[in-house]
Design a protein around this motif. Sequence first.
Motif, PDB file in Angstrom:
ATOM      1  N   GLY A 297      26.842  54.333  29.974  1.00 17.51           N
ATOM      2  CA  GLY A 297      28.273  54.376  29.679  1.00 17.51           C
ATOM      3  C   GLY A 297      29.098  53.604  30.697  1.00 17.51           C
ATOM      4  N   GLU A 298      28.438  53.049  31.707  1.00 20.68           N
ATOM      5  CA  GLU A 298      29.158  52.325  32.764  1.00 20.68           C
ATOM      6  C   GLU A 298      29.766  51.025  32.241  1.00 20.68           C
ATOM      7  N   LYS A 299      29.142  50.410  31.244  1.00 22.69           N
ATOM      8  CA  LYS A 299      29.686  49.149  30.723  1.00 22.69           C
ATOM      9  C   LYS A 299      31.087  49.371  30.152  1.00 22.69           C
ATOM     10  N   GLU A 300      31.268  50.450  29.412  1.00 21.14           N
ATOM     11  CA  GLU A 300      32.583  50.742  28.856  1.00 21.14           C
ATOM     12  C   GLU A 300      33.590  51.023  29.973  1.00 21.14           C
ATOM     13  N   ASN A 301      33.147  51.721  31.021  1.00 24.31           N
ATOM     14  CA  ASN A 301      34.025  51.976  32.167  1.00 24.31           C
ATOM     15  C   ASN A 301      34.446  50.663  32.829  1.00 24.31           C
ATOM     16  N   LEU A 302      33.506  49.733  32.964  1.00 20.15           N
ATOM     17  CA  LEU A 302      33.811  48.437  33.573  1.00 20.15           C
ATOM     18  C   LEU A 302      34.759  47.627  32.696  1.00 20.15           C
ATOM     19  N   MET A 303      34.552  47.685  31.395  1.00 18.50           N
ATOM     20  CA  MET A 303      35.440  46.968  30.474  1.00 18.50           C
ATOM     21  C   MET A 303      36.868  47.514  30.583  1.00 18.50           C
ATOM     22  N   GLU A 304      36.982  48.823  30.673  1.00 15.02           N
ATOM     23  CA  GLU A 304      38.309  49.436  30.814  1.00 15.02           C
ATOM     24  C   GLU A 304      38.948  49.048  32.144  1.00 15.02           C
ATOM     25  N   LEU A 305      38.158  49.021  33.200  1.00 15.22           N
ATOM     26  CA  LEU A 305      38.652  48.610  34.511  1.00 15.22           C
ATOM     27  C   LEU A 305      39.203  47.187  34.459  1.00 15.22           C
ATOM     28  N   VAL A 306      38.447  46.275  33.859  1.00 14.70           N
ATOM     29  CA  VAL A 306      38.873  44.878  33.770  1.00 14.70           C
ATOM     30  C   VAL A 306      40.153  44.770  32.942  1.00 14.70           C
ATOM     31  N   ARG A 307      40.185  45.464  31.806  1.00 13.98           N
ATOM     32  CA  ARG A 307      41.411  45.433  30.983  1.00 13.98           C
ATOM     33  C   ARG A 307      42.617  45.895  31.791  1.00 13.98           C
ATOM     34  N   ASP A 308      42.462  47.005  32.486  1.00 12.78           N
ATOM     35  CA  ASP A 308      43.575  47.531  33.287  1.00 12.78           C
ATOM     36  C   ASP A 308      44.006  46.552  34.372  1.00 12.78           C
ATOM     37  N   ARG A 309      43.042  45.985  35.081  1.00 10.12           N
ATOM     38  CA  ARG A 309      43.369  45.060  36.181  1.00 10.12           C
ATOM     39  C   ARG A 309      44.023  43.782  35.663  1.00 10.12           C
ATOM     40  N   LEU A 310      43.586  43.300  34.504  1.00 13.53           N
ATOM     41  CA  LEU A 310      44.187  42.088  33.941  1.00 13.53           C
ATOM     42  C   LEU A 310      45.628  42.341  33.506  1.00 13.53           C
ATOM     43  N   VAL A 311      45.880  43.524  32.979  1.00 12.42           N
ATOM     44  CA  VAL A 311      47.261  43.873  32.613  1.00 12.42           C
ATOM     45  C   VAL A 311      48.110  43.990  33.874  1.00 12.42           C
ATOM     46  N   GLU A 312      47.588  44.709  34.888  1.00 16.69           N
ATOM     47  CA  GLU A 312      48.334  44.900  36.141  1.00 16.69           C
ATOM     48  C   GLU A 312      48.661  43.582  36.827  1.00 16.69           C
ATOM     49  N   SER A 313      47.751  42.626  36.731  1.00 20.69           N
ATOM     50  CA  SER A 313      47.948  41.349  37.421  1.00 20.69           C
ATOM     51  C   SER A 313      48.871  40.395  36.666  1.00 20.69           C
ATOM     52  N   GLY A 314      49.201  40.731  35.426  1.00 16.65           N
ATOM     53  CA  GLY A 314      50.043  39.854  34.625  1.00 16.65           C
ATOM     54  C   GLY A 314      49.263  38.814  33.839  1.00 16.65           C
ATOM     55  N   TRP A 315      47.946  38.834  33.965  1.00 23.99           N
ATOM     56  CA  TRP A 315      47.089  37.865  33.279  1.00 23.99           C
ATOM     57  C   TRP A 315      47.267  37.956  31.767  1.00 23.99           C
ATOM     58  N   LYS A 316      47.298  39.179  31.257  1.00 26.69           N
ATOM     59  CA  LYS A 316      47.415  39.358  29.811  1.00 26.69           C
ATOM     60  C   LYS A 316      48.713  38.741  29.291  1.00 26.69           C
ATOM     61  N   ASP A 317      49.795  38.945  30.022  1.00 19.63           N
ATOM     62  CA  ASP A 317      51.076  38.357  29.615  1.00 19.63           C
ATOM     63  C   ASP A 317      51.028  36.832  29.655  1.00 19.63           C
ATOM     64  N   GLU A 318      50.365  36.288  30.684  1.00 21.74           N
ATOM     65  CA  GLU A 318      50.213  34.825  30.781  1.00 21.74           C
ATOM     66  C   GLU A 318      49.455  34.276  29.580  1.00 21.74           C
ATOM     67  N   MET A 319      48.403  34.973  29.170  1.00 20.05           N
ATOM     68  CA  MET A 319      47.604  34.512  28.025  1.00 20.05           C
ATOM     69  C   MET A 319      48.397  34.626  26.730  1.00 20.05           C
ATOM     70  N   ARG A 320      49.203  35.667  26.611  1.00 14.35           N
ATOM     71  CA  ARG A 320      50.051  35.821  25.428  1.00 14.35           C
ATOM     72  C   ARG A 320      51.035  34.657  25.346  1.00 14.35           C
ATOM     73  N   ILE A 321      51.626  34.304  26.478  1.00 12.57           N
ATOM     74  CA  ILE A 321      52.569  33.181  26.522  1.00 12.57           C
ATOM     75  C   ILE A 321      51.856  31.872  26.189  1.00 12.57           C
ATOM     76  N   ALA A 322      50.669  31.673  26.741  1.00 17.60           N
ATOM     77  CA  ALA A 322      49.902  30.453  26.465  1.00 17.60           C
ATOM     78  C   ALA A 322      49.568  30.353  24.976  1.00 17.60           C
ATOM     79  N   CYS A 323      49.227  31.465  24.363  1.00 20.58           N
ATOM     80  CA  CYS A 323      48.927  31.462  22.925  1.00 20.58           C
ATOM     81  C   CYS A 323      50.165  31.106  22.115  1.00 20.58           C
ATOM     82  N   ARG A 324      51.279  31.703  22.474  1.00 19.54           N
ATOM     83  CA  ARG A 324      52.521  31.409  21.746  1.00 19.54           C
ATOM     84  C   ARG A 324      52.913  29.940  21.883  1.00 19.54           C
TER      85      ARG A 324
END
Length: 114
Positions: A38-65
């Motif tokens: 079950g650690e893989k799912e925990n790691l995936m959640e960690l990465v998702r959270d860190r990418l959101v916290e760092s603003g990466w997700k917003d940057e990718m959304r802007i790049a897509c738009r």
Amino acid sequence: MKHSVNRPPTPDEDVTESPERDELTLGEIINIKLVESGEKENLMELVRDRLVESGWKDEMRIACREHVKKKGRKDVTVDELIRAITPKGRASVPDAVKEELLDRIQNFIRSAAL
């Protein structure tokens, strides 16, 4: 039983008893253990959270738009958008996120005695 190349064995498939065990790479074994524990799912959640916290997700959304705006909404497919944005996305993942993920994987490997 042959295992799919695209997925690790399900938890009820015991790969440690399988004669195909010798054919698995270390990376495949680690992936299987991560999924089973079950650690893989925990790691995936960690990465998702860190990418959101760092603003990466917003940057990718802007790049897509921006890409869609440049190409025209009707002329862009999801596959094309993924091909266009993926290199930028991979290159822009913050080093701190990569380091934290690597540390967690290394700790898992040590604790699993692989």
